[in-house]
Scaffold this active site. Structure first.
Site, PDB file in Angstrom:
ATOM      1  N   ARG A  24      -3.890  -5.120   7.588  1.00  0.00           N
ATOM      2  CA  ARG A  24      -4.980  -4.201   7.940  1.00  0.00           C
ATOM      3  C   ARG A  24      -6.159  -4.962   8.531  1.00  0.00           C
ATOM      4  O   ARG A  24      -6.817  -4.504   9.469  1.00  0.00           O
ATOM      5  CB  ARG A  24      -5.444  -3.442   6.682  1.00  0.00           C
ATOM      6  CG  ARG A  24      -4.565  -2.285   6.284  1.00  0.00           C
ATOM      7  CD  ARG A  24      -5.065  -1.675   5.006  1.00  0.00           C
ATOM      8  NE  ARG A  24      -4.967  -2.589   3.874  1.00  0.00           N
ATOM      9  CZ  ARG A  24      -5.712  -2.522   2.781  1.00  0.00           C
ATOM     10  NH1 ARG A  24      -6.650  -1.609   2.684  1.00  0.00           N
ATOM     11  NH2 ARG A  24      -5.524  -3.376   1.790  1.00  0.00           N
ATOM     12  N   ASP A  57      -7.248   1.313   7.898  1.00  0.00           N
ATOM     13  CA  ASP A  57      -5.961   1.952   8.159  1.00  0.00           C
ATOM     14  C   ASP A  57      -6.191   3.443   8.393  1.00  0.00           C
ATOM     15  O   ASP A  57      -7.324   3.935   8.331  1.00  0.00           O
ATOM     16  CB  ASP A  57      -4.945   1.689   7.040  1.00  0.00           C
ATOM     17  CG  ASP A  57      -5.366   2.238   5.687  1.00  0.00           C
ATOM     18  OD1 ASP A  57      -6.157   3.198   5.638  1.00  0.00           O
ATOM     19  OD2 ASP A  57      -4.902   1.704   4.654  1.00  0.00           O
ATOM     20  N   ASP A  75       0.837  -1.203   0.000  1.00  0.00           N
ATOM     21  CA  ASP A  75       0.000   0.000   0.000  1.00  0.00           C
ATOM     22  C   ASP A  75       0.872   1.253   0.000  1.00  0.00           C
ATOM     23  O   ASP A  75       2.003   1.223   0.499  1.00  0.00           O
ATOM     24  CB  ASP A  75      -0.895   0.020   1.239  1.00  0.00           C
ATOM     25  CG  ASP A  75      -1.976  -1.041   1.198  1.00  0.00           C
ATOM     26  OD1 ASP A  75      -2.299  -1.516   0.096  1.00  0.00           O
ATOM     27  OD2 ASP A  75      -2.484  -1.401   2.284  1.00  0.00           O
ATOM     28  N   TYR A  88       6.157  -8.479   8.781  1.00  0.00           N
ATOM     29  CA  TYR A  88       5.829  -7.051   8.873  1.00  0.00           C
ATOM     30  C   TYR A  88       6.043  -6.560  10.294  1.00  0.00           C
ATOM     31  O   TYR A  88       5.863  -7.311  11.270  1.00  0.00           O
ATOM     32  CB  TYR A  88       4.364  -6.797   8.511  1.00  0.00           C
ATOM     33  CG  TYR A  88       3.975  -7.124   7.096  1.00  0.00           C
ATOM     34  CD1 TYR A  88       3.993  -6.144   6.104  1.00  0.00           C
ATOM     35  CD2 TYR A  88       3.561  -8.416   6.753  1.00  0.00           C
ATOM     36  CE1 TYR A  88       3.615  -6.448   4.805  1.00  0.00           C
ATOM     37  CE2 TYR A  88       3.188  -8.718   5.450  1.00  0.00           C
ATOM     38  CZ  TYR A  88       3.224  -7.735   4.483  1.00  0.00           C
ATOM     39  OH  TYR A  88       2.857  -8.037   3.193  1.00  0.00           O
TER      40      TYR A  88
END
Length: 311
Positions: free
Chosen positions: A192, A93, A51, A79
């Site tokens: 997310r 988000d 993203d 992540y």
């Protein structure tokens, strides 16, 4: 006769993989477009979108290495993220509008229990603003057009979900909690959605405020190059991992000279491990990356050949 003022044609960059540390605010396509210019070739692709708000590992294939990207897309990923508990957003988000806010006052152990419930093999409903297509239209396009989208749950694996830090924050006068986490997840996992589901499990809502991809398969953040550092490099100076070296990112099989020749002709050879599900990087006795093999059957067949047999 006029003078030709056109810039001399640049030789394209060599085939291989370029590991970029994507900056925030850039789309993955923006990075590909930039590297196409730097590498002087249109043959550039990436192995999995990040993203715009996210930073971190973006694996790019250049030249013939673009044929490897389909095998890298399915790799596990890691992540580092920050989840804000106490508010839900349209996009799950920080870029989306807040839809609900709830003061956060968790009981001891509640956060750890909710994280444990989202660890392992679970079913996850992807974020509504994902790129999944519904009747040919991206889900995020439908959401931005005002539609309500309901996506089906799909199996994913969260092999690690670790709380690194937590701190109380206040937003619009409402007490909330920011939680720094690190996760190792299977391909197709939406971090997310993990943030959304963690908030839902605690009854306070949640969304992602920061995301950094630290690993794609064997490629970690310490081998990723900031995009700004690459802008002064010519095509032949880019820190590209040569095609032969990229075989180390996969399960490897060393072929005999005869096997390498047969695969180079597109022929099948006996599988080393019949029934193996993951693709195998076949390397010749001279270290050349010959092909990606499918060993799911008794005889291995090439998915794609990189070193054709000499005529």
């Amino acid at each position: 006769m006029g003078t030709d003022t056109r810039a001399p044609r640049r030789e394209p960059a060599p085939d291989g993989l370029l590991i970029v540390d994507k900056p925030g605010g850039w789309t993955s396509h923006d990075v590909v477009a930039k590297v196409r210019y730097l590498a002087a070739t249109r043959k550039v692709g990436h192995a999995g979108t990040l993203d715009p708000m996210a930073t971190g590992v973006l694996v790019l294939g250049i030249g013939r290495a673009t044929k490897l990207l389909t095998f890298l897309v399915g790799c596990d990923k890691s992540y580092a993220a920050t989840i804000r508990l106490g508010a839900s957003t349209v996009t799950d988000d920080a870029e989306g509008e807040i839809t609900e806010a709830t003061p956060v006052d968790l009981q001891p152990g509640a956060l750890e229990a909710a994280v444990a419930g989202l660890t392992g093999e679970i079913q996850q409903v992807p974020s509504a603003v994902s790129a999944i297509k519904i009747d040919g239209v991206r889900s995020y396009a439908r959401v931005r057009g005002g539609e309500t989208v309901a996506l089906a749950a799909r199996p994913i694996t969260v092999s690690r979900f670790e709380i690194r830090d937590r701190r109380s924050v206040e937003a619009d006068g409402i007490p909330m909690l920011d939680v720094d986490v690190e996760v190792d997840v299977s391909s197709g996992t939406y971090v997310r959605a993990l943030a959304r589901d963690l908030g839902a499990a605690l009854g306070v809502g949640g969304h992602l405020t920061a995301l950094r991809r630290t690993r794609v398969g064997a490629f970690t953040i310490d081998v990723a190059h900031p995009l700004s550092d690459l802008e002064t490099h010519g095509p032949g100076e880019l820190p590209i991992q040569p095609l032969d070296a990229t075989a180390q990112a996969f399960t490897r099989r060393t072929l005999t000279a005869d096997e390498a020749r047969a695969i180079g002709y597109g022929q099948r050879i006996p599988s080393a491990q019949p029934g193996r599900r993951e693709p195998v990087a076949a390397v010749g006795p001279d270290g050349r990356f010959v092909a990606m093999l499918d060993e799911s059957g008794p005889r291995a067949k090439p998915h794609v050949v990189f070193a054709p047999a000499a005529s």
